[in-house]
Design a protein around this motif. Structure first.
Motif, PDB file in Angstrom:
ATOM      1  N   PRO B 116     120.327 -39.591  73.091  1.00  0.00           N
ATOM      2  CA  PRO B 116     119.133 -40.198  73.295  1.00  0.00           C
ATOM      3  C   PRO B 116     118.091 -39.222  74.297  1.00  0.00           C
ATOM      4  O   PRO B 116     118.560 -38.404  75.016  1.00  0.00           O
ATOM      5  N   ARG B 117     116.751 -39.617  74.418  1.00  0.00           N
ATOM      6  CA  ARG B 117     115.959 -38.750  74.991  1.00  0.00           C
ATOM      7  C   ARG B 117     115.838 -39.574  76.512  1.00  0.00           C
ATOM      8  O   ARG B 117     115.725 -40.673  76.729  1.00  0.00           O
ATOM      9  N   LEU B 118     115.804 -38.664  77.509  1.00  0.00           N
ATOM     10  CA  LEU B 118     115.726 -39.394  78.923  1.00  0.00           C
ATOM     11  C   LEU B 118     114.641 -38.954  79.461  1.00  0.00           C
ATOM     12  O   LEU B 118     114.126 -37.996  79.644  1.00  0.00           O
ATOM     13  N   ILE B 119     114.054 -40.000  80.144  1.00  0.00           N
ATOM     14  CA  ILE B 119     112.775 -39.865  80.957  1.00  0.00           C
ATOM     15  C   ILE B 119     112.973 -40.017  82.396  1.00  0.00           C
ATOM     16  O   ILE B 119     113.580 -41.170  82.728  1.00  0.00           O
ATOM     17  N   GLU B 120     112.776 -39.185  83.241  1.00  0.00           N
ATOM     18  CA  GLU B 120     112.999 -39.530  84.736  1.00  0.00           C
ATOM     19  C   GLU B 120     111.792 -40.182  85.328  1.00  0.00           C
ATOM     20  O   GLU B 120     110.757 -39.367  85.194  1.00  0.00           O
ATOM     21  N   LEU B 121     112.033 -41.197  85.966  1.00  0.00           N
ATOM     22  CA  LEU B 121     110.952 -41.839  86.783  1.00  0.00           C
ATOM     23  C   LEU B 121     111.209 -41.509  88.316  1.00  0.00           C
ATOM     24  O   LEU B 121     112.150 -41.475  88.861  1.00  0.00           O
ATOM     25  N   THR B 122     110.075 -41.226  88.928  1.00  0.00           N
ATOM     26  CA  THR B 122     109.939 -41.578  90.500  1.00  0.00           C
ATOM     27  C   THR B 122     108.948 -42.469  90.668  1.00  0.00           C
ATOM     28  O   THR B 122     107.828 -42.866  90.241  1.00  0.00           O
TER      29      THR B 122
END
Lengths: 223, 290
Positions: B116-122
């Motif tokens: 899966p693609r991972l999107i990091e959030l702040t």
């Protein structure tokens, strides 16, 4: 000052003495005699509250012994000087510190010069810095007497105070106790030494009490 | 000689009980330093774990390869328009590889795996409306899963909190055992000095005077022992080998910064404990002496 009313004492093997009634007034001088084991030391222990009577009432300096709190008993003992047969010292303190103990341990001021004078009186000036275990039996008795009188007590109780002393020193210590008595201190001395009793009776009006047959008998003025 | 001065002298300076107090206080203080260090470290871990993960989240996007770019753009668009999201960044492939390396090894053929693609959030301090975000993502990109790390963070924080509680219990036990040992030593000291007590009572000394004489001696010894034990404990902590990132849980066991002052409270606390334990014992024993 010290009042016994129908006092009996029993260590568990039957009464040592019973129904003893006696009054030791201010300025009185008493000798206590009797055979070994008759209860002389027990009588003295009742006089300063180390023991409670099995029955009867002991009044020390106007206070009922049974009703006293521990602090009241300590306060009473401040005014009673005791010379034990086995002396009892704090062996790690010097003779001078032991003699001053009744004052320092109760927060009363004492001058070093007073203790030095007292040690001179009992012939222990040279042993002031010595530790009690290094003293001879006679020296220990003299130190114990000095400790008992350092606070100018109202009552002096002495159990065989001259047992290990030569006659000359015995007379000297007796004179010290007589002088104290003349200043108003009640003195009770348990002793077997008839010569000492005769010596004292020549100086002061002393009465002799004898414990025998589980009773305390008060002799007349004549021995 | 003053009453206070003679009070310091009436108890003989030698005796086994005195050494028992000194040694037990030293041993207990040594252990207390470690229990305290464990407590401080676990508190720090709990705080740092909670802090480290609290403002981050991940969106995991699973999608057929041909739709992946489109879906990613949709998700990023949703995220950028969601209040409470400060930044959203697609993780690079090599970053994902680094994450998986610990489990699957370095020679991982990522391109052969349907990852899966991972999107990091702040997140901002206030954070987004999580439920609302989940609903929006489900509507716009059905393969996207919002993960705020709660399920990872909670057990870690719980573990650290429990570790801290265990350390505090250990501290309490050490205090209790110290008090018990000192009370026993005080009792032994009083019993072995029966002659001293009899003489002092004979000359009219009050219980308070006698008890204070023993309490001072025992407290002084406890303070001395605890100071030595604390110093040894702190030295031992300093001498612990450095734990590197390979053992992250063990990294940093001990004190940091101002927390180095905490163990300095152990000797006075041990002295206070000794004072109270010896006072209780002294008055109890003295009641049995006429």
């Amino acid at each position: 000052m010290i009042l016994f009313e129908d006092v009996s004492h029993d260590y568990g093997g039957g009464p040592l003495f019973r129904d003893v009634s006696v009054r030791l007034d201010t300025g009185s001088f008493h000798f206590l005699t009797g055979p070994s084991g008759a209860g002389k030391s027990t009588f003295l222990k009742l006089c300063y509250g180390e023991l409670l009577p099995s029955s009867g009432k002991v009044t020390l300096l106007n206070r009922d012994l049974r009703a006293m709190s521990r602090d009241q008993l300590a306060e009473t003992r401040e005014r009673i000087g005791v010379v034990h047969q086995d002396c009892q010292f704090l062996d790690h303190l010097s003779v001078e510190q032991n003699v001053g103990l009744p004052m320092t341990a109760t927060g009363r001021p004492v001058k070093d010069s007073d203790i030095s004078d007292l040690l001179g009186w009992v012939g222990l000036s040279a042993q002031a810095d010595a530790l009690p275990p290094t003293l001879s039996g006679g020296e220990r008795q003299r130190a114990a007497l000095a400790r008992a009188i350092v606070s100018a007590p109202n009552v002096l109780l002495a159990d065989e105070p001259t047992g290990n002393l030569d006659w000359e020193m015995s007379q000297r210590l007796m004179m010290l106790m007589i002088e104290l008595n003349r200043m108003g201190t009640a003195v009770v001395i348990a002793t077997h030494d008839l010569n000492l009793i005769r010596f004292a009776k020549a100086q002061v009006q002393a009465r002799v009490m004898r414990i025998s047959g589980r009773k305390l008998q008060l002799a007349g003025s004549e021995l | 000689m003053s009453t206070r001065a003679i009070s310091g002298l009436v108890v003989p300076p030698k005796g086994h009980s005195v050494w028992l107090v000194t040694l037990s206080a030293a041993a207990m203080a040594f252990l207390a330093v470690f229990a305290l260090a464990l407590s401080v470290t676990s508190a720090r871990l709990a705080a740092s774990w909670a802090e480290a993960l609290s403002q981050t989240a991940t969106v995991r996007l699973a999608s057929p390869p041909e739709e992946m770019e489109l879906q990613t753009a949709l998700v990023l668009d949703v995220l950028r328009t969601t209040p409470g999201i400060a930044e959203a960044r697609v993780m690079e492939l090599d970053e994902q590889a680094a994450l998986l390396e610990a489990w699957l090894g370095p020679d991982l053929p990522l391109d052969a795996l349907p990852l899966p693609r991972l999107i990091e959030l702040t997140e901002t301090r206030e954070g987004p409306d999580r439920q609302g975000l989940r609903l929006r993502l489900a509507a716009e990109a059905p393969g996207a899963v919002y993960d705020d790390h709660t399920r990872w963070r909670r057990p870690l924080v719980q573990a650290a909190t429990r570790l801290q509680a265990v350390a505090l219990v250990a501290l309490g036990l050490i205090g209790g055992v110290t008090a018990a040992i000192i009370a026993l030593a005080a009792s032994a000291a009083l019993s072995s000095n029966g002659q001293v007590i009899r003489v002092l009572r004979l000359v009219g000394a009050r219980d308070r005077f006698i008890a204070l004489a023993f309490m001072r001696r025992i407290t002084r010894r406890a303070l001395l022992g605890a100071t030595g034990g604390t110093a040894l404990g702190m030295a031992a902590l300093l001498a612990l080998p450095e734990m590197d990132a390979a053992v992250p849980v063990l990294a940093g066991i001990g004190f940091q910064g101002w927390s180095w002052a905490l163990p300095l409270a152990i000797p006075p606390l041990a002295a206070l404990l000794a004072w109270m334990a010896s006072m209780a014992t002294a008055f109890r024993v003295l009641r049995g002496v006429t």
